[in-house]
Structure formats: structure tokens, C-alpha cells
Design a protein around this motif. Structure first.
Motif, short mmCIF file in Angstrom:
data_model
loop_
_atom_site.label_atom_id
_atom_site.label_comp_id
_atom_site.label_asym_id
_atom_site.label_seq_id
_atom_site.Cartn_x
_atom_site.Cartn_y
_atom_site.Cartn_z
N TRP A 17 0.82 -1.21 0.00
CA TRP A 17 0.00 0.00 0.00
C TRP A 17 0.86 1.26 0.00
O TRP A 17 0.35 2.36 -0.19
N SER A 54 -1.08 -1.83 -4.07
CA SER A 54 -1.91 -3.01 -3.75
C SER A 54 -1.44 -4.31 -4.39
O SER A 54 -2.02 -5.35 -4.14
N TRP A 165 -10.37 -2.14 -6.25
CA TRP A 165 -9.23 -1.43 -5.63
C TRP A 165 -8.46 -0.67 -6.66
O TRP A 165 -8.15 -1.06 -7.72
#
Length: 165
Positions: A17, A54, A165
Motif C-alpha cells: 500500500w 496493492s 481497488w
């Protein structure tokens, strides 16, 4: 869908992240070895990786490091950052063939020129993919080609519910 809560980062780990978007290409200092069909088909320390928010890193190796273990596969895809990709079938010992198990960007978009003449491999279809002495796990979900190692904290794109995402 909201961004998920990153897992805690233990000493020696990186959080996926914290990786950038758009992705960044960087040199990797660990050796990569790949086995298929009971045969070592790649052993190289000429490695770059792509880091993207991610995702576990995707590792790119010189096409030449594969010797005769690659042949053109079916299909193509497109990445908004890296450009048009082509696929390769990967050939191992005993006549084993992993279809569409590798890809590259023959004419990468600006900023990703380093990927020209390099190939990434899906870890799942291989007997083993070893990065710096550690056997990697494939990125969840089967679509993305990142390699999961113990030095990463997720969660990783590809798990159920991560499509947005």
C-alpha cells in the motif's frame, strides 16, 4: 469500493500500500531461478521489478535468460501505463508447456522502456519460482502476475472483493 485497511508491517517488510500509482520500475538485487518440468529454465541476477499500489511486485527478466524456453503464445492485453503486452508459452523439461504463462511489452510506453526485451512469469504454473533463495507464492486470483514473498504486507489485489481497488 473503499481502500482496504493495510496489514501491519513487521520488521523487514514493505507494505504494497506504500507502492506508487502509476507504477515504478526499479532494479532488483536478488537472483531469480525458475523451474518447470523438473528443469531449471532460468537462473539470472539481471532483474527489475514493477511496484504498483496493492500489488506484490512483478519481476521482469531478460528474454535471453530463457534460452529456448519461450515461444509466442495466444492473445494480447493492454496496460494503461506499460502499453500492449504479448504472451508466451513457457517450455520446461519432459515436454511440459505452460501456455500463456509469461508476457512482455515489446514497445513499452514512455517511462517503462526498461521493460523492453524483458519477460514476466506467472509463478502459479511453474514448478518453483525462487527469488533470492525464497520460493515465491503467486499473487492471488490468477489474473495478476505478482510474486508474494515474506517481506511483503498486504492485503494483495486479486483476493475476493478486490476488483474495485
Amino acid at each position: 469500493m473503499a481502500r482496504p485497511v493495510p496489514e501491519p508491517v513487521r520488521p523487514g517488510q514493505q507494505s504494497v500500500w506504500d507502492y506508487p500509482r502509476p507504477p515504478r520500475v526499479e532494479r532488483e538485487n536478488r537472483r531469480v531461478q525458475i523451474d518447470l518440468g523438473g528443469t531449471r529454465i532460468v537462473d539470472t541476477d539481471d532483474v527489475v521489478r514493477v511496484l504498483e499500489t496493492s500489488h506484490p511486485p512483478v519481476y521482469y527478466l531478460p528474454i535471453a535468460a530463457f534460452g529456448d524456453a519461450l515461444s509466442r503464445g495466444q492473445g494480447a492485453s493492454f496496460c494503461e501505463y506499460k502499453g500492449a503486452a504479448r504472451y508466451f508459452d513457457v517450455h520446461g523439461g519432459g515436454g511440459v508447456v505452460a501456455e500463456r504463462a509469461a508476457w512482455n511489452y515489446p514497445a513499452p510506453l514512455p517511462g517503462y522502456e526498461t521493460l523492453h526485451d524483458r519477460v514476466a512469469v506467472y509463478a502459479g504454473p511453474m514448478d518453483a519460482v525462487i527469488l533470492g533463495g525464497e520460493t515465491v507464492e503467486p499473487q492471488p486470483g490468477g489474473f495478476y502476475g505478482g510474486w508474494v514473498t515474506k517481506d511483503l504486507a498486504g492485503p494483495f489485489k486479486g483476493i475476493p472483493g478486490s476488483m474495485g481497488w
